[in-house]
Enzyme design. Structure first.
Site, PDB file in Angstrom:
ATOM      1  N   ASP A 453     -32.163 -63.307 -24.895  1.00 43.49           N
ATOM      2  CA  ASP A 453     -33.368 -62.476 -24.923  1.00 43.49           C
ATOM      3  C   ASP A 453     -32.965 -61.026 -25.181  1.00 43.49           C
ATOM      4  OD1 ASP A 453     -35.125 -64.511 -24.371  1.00 43.49           O
ATOM      5  OD2 ASP A 453     -34.957 -64.283 -22.209  1.00 43.49           O
ATOM      6  N   ASP A 752     -36.331 -66.401 -19.069  1.00 39.97           N
ATOM      7  CA  ASP A 752     -36.862 -65.886 -17.802  1.00 39.97           C
ATOM      8  C   ASP A 752     -38.236 -66.436 -17.460  1.00 39.97           C
ATOM      9  OD1 ASP A 752     -38.372 -64.544 -19.673  1.00 39.97           O
ATOM     10  OD2 ASP A 752     -37.393 -62.613 -19.360  1.00 39.97           O
ATOM     11  N   ASP A 756     -39.834 -71.035 -20.833  1.00 36.05           N
ATOM     12  CA  ASP A 756     -38.452 -71.126 -21.323  1.00 36.05           C
ATOM     13  C   ASP A 756     -37.728 -72.342 -20.742  1.00 36.05           C
ATOM     14  OD1 ASP A 756     -38.417 -68.873 -22.950  1.00 36.05           O
ATOM     15  OD2 ASP A 756     -37.989 -67.542 -21.283  1.00 36.05           O
TER      16      ASP A 756
END
Length: 1030
Positions: A453, A752, A756
Site C-alpha cells: 500500500d 489494512d 483486503d
C-alpha cells in the site's frame, strides 16, 4: 536425497493439505524421542477432535440464533420473563442484575426478557452505567470481581520438570542409562569401589547434563512462544469512560463498558446495541452462517468474536470472558497446535535419511568390534572361558554402538528450525513486527515481490490539508482565514463535521483529541481552524442516514436534517470521496457568494486540471459536495447524482524517512516492489517516483484498466507493472493470484482494510498494518507490521533470509560432525578393534553439535550482506552444492588428522600410554568441531569473523564449550575416561583445530558449478550467489 525429500517431505507453507501432513509423518523413521521431536508439530488427532468440538458448539449457537428466535416468535403468549436471582455480593456492589441473567439474555436473543428489564436503558441502569459518558475507571476492579475478566481459560504453562521428563524419553539415552547401571554393578563386582563405578557414573552424569541443557533450552523456547501467542490475541478497542473516548486492551474490558465499533472491528464481548448506522455483523465465526446480520434497535444482540462487516455503532458490554459463547469456542481453537513449517518438515526428512545411515554404521561397528573380540578370544584359546571382564567389554561395545546412534540421528535438525524461528520472532517483536504464523517468517526469506500500500506504509500517515480549491480559486492552506468565501466556508465546515466517522474527544490531559483515520483527522483539523465547536455544530443537525466509506465505493455520504423544531427542518445530503468519482456526480459548483452555478464543459476541464495538478504534487485529492433534499416520509435514500461541488481538498502525506533506501535495498536483494493503492494515479506515480518504485521503463496503470485486459495483454503488462492506482480489493487479489500462479513468484502483500482479507489470505505472506489495519485484516494476515512502516517489512525479509541461512549453517556443521564421528569410530573399529571415542565422549560431542550447536548457529543475527543475494527459490535444495563442498572438504581434513593421530600419534608425539593418545584424539576432535562451528558462520565468504562480536550467544557457547572441555579432560577425567593432558598436547589439539579455518578458507576458493537459472520474468538478471558472490 533431494528426490526422496521432494517426494515425501514437501509441504506448502500456507494451508498444507491433510494428505501431505500425513504423508511426511508416515515417512519419518527411527525417532529417538517422539515427545521432543514432534513437540512443535501439529497433533492431527487432537486437531480433528477440536474441530468436532468446535462444530458442535457452532451448531448449538446456530440453534440458539435461528431456531430459538423462530420458537419465540410463536410462543409469545408464554411468560418467559422469569429472572435469575441476584447474588447478595452483586447487590451489595450496586448492581441489580445477575451475571448469569445477562449472559443468558444475550445468548438466547430474548427480546421479551430484555423488554422486561426496561430495554437497553433499563439494563444500563441496573449496571449503574451511563450510555452517554460510560463507566467510571474507579468501578473497574469491582466489575471484574463481580462479572469476571475478559480472558479465556488457557492451558497452564508446562513447568520445567515436564521438559526434563520429555528429554528423558529418548530411547537411546534410556538404553545407555541401562548400560551404565549394569556397567556400575559389574564394575564394582570386578574392580571394587570406587574404581569400578567410574565408567558407568561417567555415562550417567553425561546423560543428565544432556537432559538438563536440552530441557532448559526447550523450556525457554516455550516461554517465548507463549508471550507471542498472548500478544497475538491482544486486540485494542475504543471505549468511552468518564466521558472520554480512549483505547484499551481487550483484556481490560469490563461489563458496563461502552464500546465504539467500526468496520473491520472484532466485537470484543457480548453486548447490546445502543446506537449506530448501517451496522452489519458477520457471525460466521460463531454460527457458520455467512449471511451478515443487521443490528438495530429491534435486534440489539451482539456476540463476542463476530466481525463488523459494514457500518458503525456503540454497544454496552453485558458478558465477558468465559461467560460468552466465543470464550467457550476459544478453548478449542488452540487444540492440535499450529502447522509445521516446510523447513521443519524438510529437516525431518534429512534426519530420517541420516538416521538410517547412522543405524547401519552403529550395527556394523558393534558387529565388527564383537567379531574381532571373539576372534581374538578364539585365537588365544579362551572362547570357552568367560569372565565379568568380557561382559563389560561387550557391554562397552554395545554402549559405543548406541552412542553412535545417538550422534547419528540428528534430532536437533528439525528442532533447530523452531529455535531459530522463536529467536527471530522475539527479535522482530522488538522491531515492531508480530509474526502470527511460524511459517511466515521462513517464507518471507523467499519473497521475490512485495505488493505494498502507499498510505501509511510508504508515507508517514500523518496527513495535513495543504491546498484547497473553492469558490473558483486555488489556495494554499497556512492556518489563515479563507477570505471572501464565508458562505462557502460554512457549507464546507458543515460537510466536514457532519459527514465524518471521526470524533473530537477530551483526552486524559484535558486537551481535545481527534479519533479517526488519518484522512478524517486531517479534514477535521482543517475544519477546526475555522470553527472550534465540533460537537455544538453536530447537535444542530439530526443524522438520518449514513453510508460509511469503503474501499469499493471510495466515498462516504450522510443524510441530515436541521433541528428546526416541529420536524420541518432542511434536509441535506453531504458526500465526499475520490475526486473523479464525486466530481462525476456533480452538475453544479458553489460560487464565492455561496450560489450554485451550473458546471460548463470548460469549467469541468479546468477543475479536472486542478485535480491532476494536486495529484502531480503527490497530494491525496478529495471532493466535497452537497445536495439539498425535499423532506420525504418515504424510505430515506441518499442520491447518486445532482450534487453541488463545494471544494477540492489536497492532503499532503509525506514520504516516510528511509523508505527510498529501503526500496533500493529491496531491488538490490532481488525483491521487486509494486505499489497498489486506491489513490489517484497521478498521486500514486508521484509518490512511486519519489521513493524509487516507478522507473523509466515501468508501467503505472489503474485497476479498472487492468481488469479489462485479456490474459495475453496481461503477459505484456504484469512483468513491468510497478504501480496500480484506483485499485479495488479484488484487483489486488487478482494481481497476487496471477503473480503466484502464472509467474511462480513468492508474493508478500500488505493490507489494512476488511476487503483486503482475500488478498492477504491468497498471498504467500500476508502483511497487515498494526495501526491502520482492521481486526479482520490482521486475522487474515501472517505478519502484523505494528508501526505500518515499509522498512519494517524489509526487516522481516532480512530475518526470514537469516533463518534459512542459519539453518543451512547448522546442517553443514552437524553433517560434518556426523560423518567424522561415524567414520572415525567405524574405521578404527575395523582396523584396531577398538573405538577411539567412548560413550561419554560421544554424548558430549552430541550435546556440542545438537543443542549447543543449534543455539550458537541458529540464533545468529542477520547482516546486511543477506540483502545483496537473490531470494531463496520455492523449491531450493536445503543442502546446496556449496554446503557439500564444505562438508566433504572439512570431513576429509578431520578424518586424515584423526587417523594419523590414531595410528602414528604415539610415535610422532612420543606419548606414554594408550590413555593419553585417546584423550588427545578426543580433545583434538572437539577442537576441530569448535573451529568448524566458527567456519560454519559463513558458507561462502572467507571472512568468517564478520559480526561475531554482535552475536553474544555464539561467543558464550564457544567459551562454555571450551571451558567444559577443559573440565572434562583435566578434572572429570576418571568419569570421562580421559587423562590430564600437558600444555604442549593442548596446544597441539588447538592448533590442529585452528588449521580447519585455513582449510575452510581454501575450500571457499574452489568454484562450484551453478545450477542453470533462467532469466527472471521481470527482466532482471539473477543475482550472483555461492562462489560467485564469494
Amino acid at each position: 536425497m533431494d528426490d526422496y525429500l521432494k517426494k515425501n517431505f514437501d509441504v506448502e507453507a500456507k494451508r498444507p493439505s491433510e494428505e501431505n501432513l500425513k504423508r511426511w509423518r508416515s515417512a519419518v523413521w527411527l525417532v529417538k524421542n517422539p515427545r521432543r521431536r514432534f513437540r512443535m508439530v501439529a497433533d492431527l488427532a487432537k486437531r480433528a477432535e477440536a474441530e468436532r468440538k468446535r462444530r458442535k458448539i457452532q451448531e448449538k449457537i446456530r440453534i440458539a440464533l435461528y431456531v430459538q428466535k423462530a420458537a419465540l416468535y410463536f410462543i409469545n403468549a408464554v411468560d418467559r420473563t422469569e429472572k435469575l436471582k441476584i447474588p447478595d455480593d452483586v447487590k451489595q456492589a450496586g448492581f441489580n442484575i445477575s451475571p448469569d441473567e445477562l449472559s443468558s439474555l444475550v445468548r438466547s436473543h430474548d427480546l421479551k426478557r430484555l423488554d422486561s428489564h426496561g430495554g437497553v436503558d433499563g439494563i444500563s441502569k441496573k449496571l449503574s452505567v451511563s450510555l452517554e459518558n460510560g463507566l467510571s475507571p474507579h468501578d473497574i476492579p469491582t466489575r471484574q470481581k463481580m462479572f469476571g475478566e475478559n480472558k479465556f481459560i488457557e492451558k497452564p504453562p508446562r513447568p520445567l520438570w515436564m521438559f526434563v521428563w520429555d528429554a528423558m524419553q529418548d530411547l537411546t539415552l534410556i538404553m545407555l542409562m541401562v548400560c551404565a547401571v549394569i556397567s556400575v554393578a559389574v564394575g564394582i563386582a570386578t574392580e571394587g569401589w570406587p574404581k569400578g563405578m567410574y565408567d558407568g557414573i561417567g555415562i550417567i552424569l553425561c546423560i543428565l547434563l544432556v537432559v538438563a541443557v536440552t530441557a532448559v533450552s526447550d523450556y525457554k523456547q516455550s516461554l517465548q512462544f507463549r508471550d507471542l501467542d498472548k500478544e497475538k490475541r491482544n486486540v485494542t478497542v475504543q471505549v468511552t469512560r468518564a466521558a472520554n473516548r480512549q483505547k484499551v486492551s481487550i483484556y481490560e474490558l469490563v461489563v458496563g463498558d461502552v464500546v465504539n465499533l467500526s468496520i473491520g472491528d472484532q466485537v470484543p464481548a457480548d453486548g447490546l446495541f445502543i446506537s449506530g448506522y448501517s451496522l452489519y455483523i458477520d457471525e460466521s465465526s460463531l454460527s457458520g452462517e455467512s449471511e451478515p446480520v443487521q443490528i438495530e434497535k429491534g435486534r440489539p444482540f451482539l456476540l463476542s468474536g463476530t466481525k463488523v462487516q459494514e457500518g458503525s455503532g456503540k454497544m454496552v458490554v453485558t458478558s465477558v470472558g468465559m461467560r460468552t459463547e466465543w470464550g467457550r469456542l476459544m478453548v478449542t481453537l488452540s487444540e492440535g497446535g499450529d502447522d509445521e513449517t516446510p523447513l521443519q518438515v524438510k529437516l525431518n526428512g534429512v534426519a530420517t535419511v541420516i538416521g538410517k545411515i547412522g543405524l547401519v554404521f552403529a550395527v556394523l561397528t558393534f558387529v565388527v568390534l564383537t567379531v574381532r573380540y571373539l576372534t581374538v578370544k578364539a585365537v588365544d584359546g579362551e572362547i570357552s572361558s568367560w569372565s565379568m571382564r568380557d561382559v563389560v567389554s561387550l557391554l562397552n561395545f554395545f554402549a559405543v554402538a548406541v552412542t553412535i546412534l545417538v550422534v547419528a540421528v540428528p534430532e536437533g535438525l528439525p528442532l533447530a528450525v523452531t529455535l531459530s524461528l522463536a529467536f527471530a520472532m522475539k527479535k522482530l517483536m522488538n522491531d515492531r513486527a508480530l509474526i502470527r504464523h511460524l511459517s511466515a517468517c521462513e517464507t518471507m526469506g523467499s519473497a521475490s515481490c512485495i505488493c505494498t500500500d502507499k498510505t501509511g506504509t510508504l508515507t508517514t500517515n500523518h496527513m495535513v490539508v495543504t491546498k484547497i480549491w473553492m469558490g473558483g480559486d486555488e489556495r494554499n492552506v497556512d492556518g489563515k482565514r479563507l477570505e471572501n468565501c464565508e458562505k462557502v466556508k460554512q457549507v464546507l465546515i458543515d460537510a466536514l463535521f457532519l459527514n465524518t466517522a471521526a470524533d473530537v474527544v477530551r483526552g486524559k490531559d484535558g486537551k481535545s483529541e481527534i479519533l479517526g483515520s488519518p484522512t478524517e483527522t486531517a479534514l477535521i483539523e482543517f475544519g477546526l481552524l475555522f470553527h472550534k465547536d465540533f460537537r455544538g455544530l453536530r447537535q444542530g443537525w439530526e443524522i438520518l442516514k449514513v453510508e460509511p466509506f469503503n474501499s469499493v465505493k471510495k466515498k462516504m455520504s450522510v443524510l441530515v436534517e436541521s433541528r428546526g423544531g416541529g420536524g420541518g427542518g432542511v434536509q441535506r445530503a453531504f458526500i465526499k470521496g475520490a475526486s473523479e468519482i464525486i466530481f462525476g456526480m456533480c452538475d453544479k459548483s458553489m460560487g464565492k457568494d455561496g450560489e450554485s452555478l451550473p458546471i460548463s464543459e470548460e469549467q469541468r476541464k479546468m477543475i479536472n486540471g486542478v485535480i491532476d495538478g494536486f495529484a502531480c504534487e503527490a497530494l491525496r485529492t478529495l471532493c466535497v459536495a452537497f445536495r439539498d433534499m425535499e423532506p420525504s416520509s418515504k424510505e430515506l435514500s441518499i442520491p447518486e447524482e445532482g450534487y453541488t461541488l463545494v471544494a477540492l481538498v489536497g492532503i499532503k502525506d509525506p514520504l516516510r524517512p528511509g523508505v527510498k533506501e529501503a526500496v533500493e535495498t529491496c531491488l538490490n536483494a532481488g525483491i521487486l516492489v509494486r505499489m497498489v493503492t486506491g489513490d489517484n494515479i497521478n498521486t500514486a506515480k508521484a509518490i512511486a517516483k519519489e521513493c524509487g518504485i516507478l522507473t523509466s521503463d515501468g508501467i503505472a496503470i489503474e485497476g479498472a484498466d487492468l481488469r479489462d485486459k485479456s490474459a495475453e495483454e496481461m503477459k505484456d503488462v504484469l512483468p513491468k507493472l510497478q504501480v496500480m492506482a484506483r485499485s479495488l480489493p479484488l484487483d489486488k487479489h487478482k494481481l497476487v493470484s496471477m503473480l503466484r500462479k502464472e509467474y511462480q513468484e513468492v508474493v508478500a502483500v500488505t493490507g489494512d482494510g476488511t476487503n483486503d482479507a482475500p488478498a492477504l489470505h491468497e498471498a504467500d505472506i500476508g502483511l497487515a498494518m498494526g495501526i491502520a489495519g482492521t481486526e479482520v485484516a490482521k486475522e487474515s494476515a501472517d505478519v502484523v507490521i505494528m508501526d505500518d512502516n515499509f522498512a519494517t517489512i524489509l526487516n522481516v525479509a532480512k530475518w526470514g533470509r537469516s533463518v534459512y541461512i542459519n539453518i543451512q549453517k547448522f546442517v553443514q556443521f552437524q553433517l560434518t560432525v556426523n560423518i567424522v564421528a561415524l567414520m572415525t569410530n567405524f574405521i578404527c573399529a575395523c582396523v584396531s578393534g577398538s573405538a577411539p571415542l567412548t560413550a561419554v565422549e560421544l554424548l558430549w560431542v552430541n550435546m556440542i553439535m545438537d543443542t549447543l550447536g543449534a543455539l550458537a548457529l541458529a540464533t545468529e543475527p542477520p547482516h546486511d550482506g543477506l540483502m545483496k543475494q537473490q531470494p531463496v527459490g520455492r523449491n531450493a535444495h536445503i543442502i546446496t552444492r556449496v554446503m557439500w563442498r564444505n562438508i566433504i572438504g572439512q570431513s576429509i581434513y578431520q578424518l586424515i588428522v584423526l587417523g594419523v593421530l590414531q595410528f602414528y600419534g604415539k610415535q610422532m608425539l612420543s606419548l606414554d600410554g594408550e590413555a593419553t593418545l585417546r584423550s588427545l584424539i578426543f580433545n583434538t576432535f572437539v577442537f576441530c568441531q569448535v573451529f568448524n562451528e566458527i567456519n560454519s558462520r559463513d558458507m561462502e565468504q572467507i571472512n568468517i569473523f564478520r559480526g561475531i562480536l554482535s552475536s553474544w550467544i555464539f561467543i558464550m557457547i564457544m567459551v562454555s564449550t571450551v571451558g567444559f572441555q577443559f573440565v572434562m579432560v583435566q578434572v572429570l577425567c576418571k568419569f570421562a575416561g580421559t587423562v590430564p593432558l600437558s600444555g604442549q598436547l593442548w596446544a597441539v589439539s588447538v592448533l590442529i583445530g585452528a588449521v580447519g579455518l585455513v582449510v575452510g578458507a581454501l575450500l571457499k576458493c574452489i568454484p562450484v558449478p551453478n545450477i542453470p537459472t533462467t532469466k527472471h520474468h521481470d527482466g532482471y538478471e539473477p543475482l550472483p550467489s555461492g562462489p560467485d558472490l564469494a
